[in-house]
Design an enzyme around this catalytic site. Structure first.
Site, PDB file in Angstrom:
ATOM      1  N   SER A 146       2.199  -1.513   2.310  1.00  0.00           N
ATOM      2  CA  SER A 146       2.625  -1.249   0.931  1.00  0.00           C
ATOM      3  C   SER A 146       3.976  -1.052   0.974  1.00  0.00           C
ATOM      4  O   SER A 146       4.772  -0.470   1.874  1.00  0.00           O
ATOM      5  CB  SER A 146       1.869   0.192   0.648  1.00  0.00           C
ATOM      6  N   TYR A 159       0.715   8.678   3.552  1.00  0.00           N
ATOM      7  CA  TYR A 159       0.548   7.298   3.530  1.00  0.00           C
ATOM      8  C   TYR A 159       1.790   6.468   3.812  1.00  0.00           C
ATOM      9  O   TYR A 159       1.564   5.303   4.111  1.00  0.00           O
ATOM     10  CB  TYR A 159      -0.051   7.182   1.869  1.00  0.00           C
ATOM     11  N   LYS A 163       2.000   3.579   6.354  1.00  0.00           N
ATOM     12  CA  LYS A 163       2.178   2.055   6.097  1.00  0.00           C
ATOM     13  C   LYS A 163       3.538   1.594   6.740  1.00  0.00           C
ATOM     14  O   LYS A 163       3.770   0.660   7.279  1.00  0.00           O
ATOM     15  CB  LYS A 163       2.267   1.955   4.661  1.00  0.00           C
TER      16      LYS A 163
END
Length: 247
Positions: A146, A159, A163
């Site tokens: 991402s 998150y 990533k």
């Protein structure tokens, strides 16, 4: 015309393959001749997606697995090899992006779950499958990352960190499993999927990307096909940004 992304005779395993970008990738692989293993936490959803793949004339295996749980992954790998005898392409697509009011209010359980699905799972699955691919003499691993990895937000600290770690893991595994196995990542911006239904229309309308919109699920397909096929034979350790020019 020849099929530039011919995957006839190939077997692909797609995590998070029962919906969203994972399902779109699975469909694309099947259209180009691959048999597909679809896994996610919900077996029923996997079975529905596998039925769609079989309707295209391809073989499919549905397998329920929580990729964030270390001990569930060997069973997935064994089931895949037991059914097809090989995995030519692994797509680590499963991911979650939960939020919390602040870092201090984020629970340890949610922290571990986020890191587990977005980083620990791809690490463990790539380790087991990559080793077998290397022994077989070839293979391709595609990690779905991402842009949060390089454009972090205060809303998604864990998150974003997971990533970012996945991006580095991509390059580490490219070195570990090379020269026989290629390992690359697709670093996605926002996409128009059912998972994003609560915010996708507003994000599309207000996009500041060069293309002035967010991505459509089918637009990840050609990038995944490129990285999975021999057309990318000199591409490994690459992080391909797929965000419509959102800088």
């Amino acid at each position: 015309m020849t099929d530039e992304f011919d995957m006839t005779g190939k077997v692909a395993l797609v995590t998070g393959g029962s919906r969203g970008l994972g399902l779109e990738i699975a469909r694309a692989f099947a259209r180009h001749g691959a048999d597909v293993i679809i896994t996610s936490r919900k077996l029923e959803a996997c079975e529905a997606a596998a039925g769609e793949i079989e309707a295209m004339g391809r073989r499919a295996l549905a397998y329920g697995c929580h990729v964030g749980k270390w001990d569930e992954i060997p069973g997935l790998v064994d089931a895949a090899y037991g059914r097809f005898g090989k995995i030519d392409v692994l797509v680590n697509n499963a991911g979650i992006a939960p939020t919390a009011p602040s870092s201090a209010e984020l629970s340890e359980e949610l922290f571990d779950k986020t890191v587990g699905v977005n980083f620990k799972g791809p690490f463990r699955l790539s380790a087991l499958v990559g080793e077998r691919m290397f022994a077989a003499g070839s293979g391709a691993i595609v990690n779905v990352s991402s842009t949060a990895a390089v454009s972090p937000s205060r809303t998604y600290p864990v998150y974003s960190g997971a990533k970012s770690a996945l991006n580095i893991l991509t390059q580490c595994h490219a070195m570990e499993f090379g020269p026989k196995v290629r390992v690359n990542a697709i670093m996605c911006g926002p996409f128009w999927t059912d998972i994003a239904k609560s915010w996708r229309e507003e994000a599309d309308k207000n996009s500041t990307a060069a293309l002035r919109r967010i991505g459509r699920p089918e637009e990840i397909a050609t990038t995944a096909l490129y990285l999975a096929s021999e057309r990318s034979s000199f591409t490994t350790g690459a992080i391909i940004r797929l965000d419509g020019g959102n800088y």
